[in-house]
Write a protein that holds these residues in place. Structure first.
Motif, PDB file in Angstrom:
ATOM      1  N   GLY A   6      28.468  16.227   0.087  1.00 23.77           N
ATOM      2  CA  GLY A   6      27.577  17.488  -0.384  1.00 23.77           C
ATOM      3  C   GLY A   6      27.544  17.875  -1.865  1.00 23.77           C
ATOM      4  N   ARG A   7      28.284  17.338  -2.586  1.00 23.18           N
ATOM      5  CA  ARG A   7      28.402  17.540  -4.024  1.00 23.18           C
ATOM      6  C   ARG A   7      27.523  16.268  -4.865  1.00 23.18           C
ATOM      7  N   THR A   8      27.106  16.761  -5.758  1.00 23.44           N
ATOM      8  CA  THR A   8      26.175  15.600  -6.572  1.00 23.44           C
ATOM      9  C   THR A   8      26.724  15.419  -8.040  1.00 23.44           C
ATOM     10  N   VAL A   9      26.936  14.193  -8.521  1.00 22.05           N
ATOM     11  CA  VAL A   9      27.596  13.661  -9.678  1.00 22.05           C
ATOM     12  C   VAL A   9      26.132  12.884 -10.188  1.00 22.05           C
ATOM     13  N   VAL A  10      25.877  13.459 -11.671  1.00 18.36           N
ATOM     14  CA  VAL A  10      24.993  12.643 -12.420  1.00 18.36           C
ATOM     15  C   VAL A  10      25.401  11.850 -13.585  1.00 18.36           C
ATOM     16  N   ASN A  11      25.405  10.570 -13.407  1.00 17.46           N
ATOM     17  CA  ASN A  11      25.805   9.764 -14.797  1.00 17.46           C
ATOM     18  C   ASN A  11      25.065   9.574 -15.780  1.00 17.46           C
ATOM     19  N   LEU A  12      25.133   9.938 -16.887  1.00 18.78           N
ATOM     20  CA  LEU A  12      23.697   9.993 -17.968  1.00 18.78           C
ATOM     21  C   LEU A  12      24.332   9.137 -18.963  1.00 18.78           C
ATOM     22  N   PHE A  13      23.904   7.706 -19.180  1.00 20.65           N
ATOM     23  CA  PHE A  13      24.672   6.873 -20.243  1.00 20.65           C
ATOM     24  C   PHE A  13      23.399   6.619 -21.203  1.00 20.65           C
ATOM     25  N   PHE A  14      23.692   7.138 -22.406  1.00 15.07           N
ATOM     26  CA  PHE A  14      22.736   6.721 -23.446  1.00 15.07           C
ATOM     27  C   PHE A  14      23.355   5.789 -24.580  1.00 15.07           C
ATOM     28  N   GLU A  15      24.581   5.372 -24.055  1.00 14.26           N
ATOM     29  CA  GLU A  15      25.160   4.111 -24.935  1.00 14.26           C
ATOM     30  C   GLU A  15      25.652   3.045 -23.800  1.00 14.26           C
ATOM     31  N   SER A  16      25.583   1.893 -24.071  1.00 14.52           N
ATOM     32  CA  SER A  16      26.098   0.984 -22.999  1.00 14.52           C
ATOM     33  C   SER A  16      27.422   1.170 -22.687  1.00 14.52           C
ATOM     34  N   SER A  17      27.555   0.635 -21.246  1.00 14.44           N
ATOM     35  CA  SER A  17      28.952   0.699 -20.792  1.00 14.44           C
ATOM     36  C   SER A  17      28.883  -0.004 -19.540  1.00 14.44           C
TER      37      SER A  17
END
Ligand code: CP
Length: 336
Positions: free
Chosen positions: A64-75
């Protein structure tokens, strides 16, 4: 309740005592952590490590939780392990990369954060080339924010996973000597690791060409050496990538990569028996690390990647749950 499970009850310290956005907790820097925080996170990660040995690896902990991964650089490592960590804990996840998003059309970081914040994510994990980008996101959303690397400033979960891998391999952290070799100047990994090793009572020597070691960095509580022979005294040799993407155009930090490799590259001949070798990845084989070293049994590089998953599970868990008092921590963490 066992002492091991009890340590899962705490939470991450908040930088400066009062975070942007009220009582939310963030992991923006190793400076946010106390020695107790580190110990608790490593113990939680170890507990998750045991849960991943089971056939069914998914835990209901963050359903029920939400995790947003926001990648502005390569990984590769950080983005994949955060995504898998959230999935292993049953959270919903979204990974947004700058390329292909509205950032390509000129949308600012603040507007991107406000847009994604409208979905009410519980956690935003952010990597960005600008120092301070995670603080900006923490200030304009209601989410807990985790810094997955901001410029050359901080990469706190890398430092935690490095501690975890060292302890897995050597059984302790206190009293160890770690030599960090290479491009310290442009390295968020080095800055985070020096702080983290100090918290657990390990000593650090930074080794590299003078132009790649920041002046005055000894103030962080480490030694500095410019000769590669200095790695001989270390229990662990931690090799840094030459971060050409952060180097100023036209600046001559080293005469050439060939010369760098000849003088500071980590080769089998420069190591003594028993020394462990680490690298955060991605590696430039043949530049800062000899392929024979990278592939040797004393290299902990695969262990570091595996540690990244359980440590990031522990960080997400720690931010989002503290386990109500009186409820067995085993139930709170979802480990039977
Ligand atoms: N160590 C590390 O941060 O690797 P990635 O750039 O692949 O995430």
């Amino acid at each position: 309740m066992t002492p091991e499970l009890r340590v899962m009850r705490g939470d991450l310290r908040v930088p400066g005592g009062s975070p942007p956005g009220g009582g939310r907790r963030h992991l923006l820097s190793v400076a946010d952590l106390s020695a107790d925080d580190v110990e608790r996170l490593l113990a939680t990660a170890a507990s998750f490590g045991r849960s991943l040995e089971r056939e069914v690896k998914k835990l209901p902990t963050l359903r029920g939780r939400t995790v947003v991964n926001l990648f502005f650089e390569s990984s590769t490592r950080t983005s994949s392990s955060f995504e898998l960590a959230a999935k292993r804990l049953s959270a919903d996840t979204m990974t947004i990369r700058a390329a292909g998003s509205a950032v390509d059309k000129g949308e600012s970081l603040k507007d991107t954060a406000l847009t994604l914040g409208a979905y009410d994510p519980d956690v935003i994990v952010i990597r960005h080339p600008q120092i301070g980008a995670p603080q900006l996101v923490a200030g304009c959303t209601e989410a807990h924010v985790v810094n997955a690397g901001d410029g050359k400033h901080q990469h706190p979960t890398q430092a935690l996973l490095d501690l975890y891998a060292i302890r897995e391999e050597l059984g302790r952290l206190e009293g160890l000597h770690v030599a960090v070799v290479g491009d310290v100047l442009h390295s968020r990994v080095a800055r985070s690791l020096v702080q983290a090793l100090a918290l657990v009572g390990a000593s650090v020597t930074l080794v590299g060409p003078p132009a790649l070691i920041p002046r005055g960095i000894e103030a962080m509580g480490c030694e500095v050496a410019y000769d590669i022979e200095a790695i001989g005294a270390a229990d662990v040799v931690y090799v840094l990538r030459m971060q050409r993407e952060r180097m100023l155009e036209g600046a001559a930090y080293v005469p050439s990569l060939r010369e760098y490799s000849a003088r500071w590259g980590v080769t089998p001949e420069r190591l003594r028996p028993g020394q462990r070798v680490m690298h955060p990845g991605p590696m430039n084989r043949g530049v800062e690390i000899d392929p024979r070293v990278a592939d040797a049994s004393h290299a902990l590089i695969g262990l570091q990647v595996r540690a990244g998953l359980v440590v990031r599970m522990a960080v997400l868990y720690d931010l989002l749950t503290s386990g109500p008092v009186g409820v067995p921590a085993a139930a709170a963490v979802g480990v039977a």
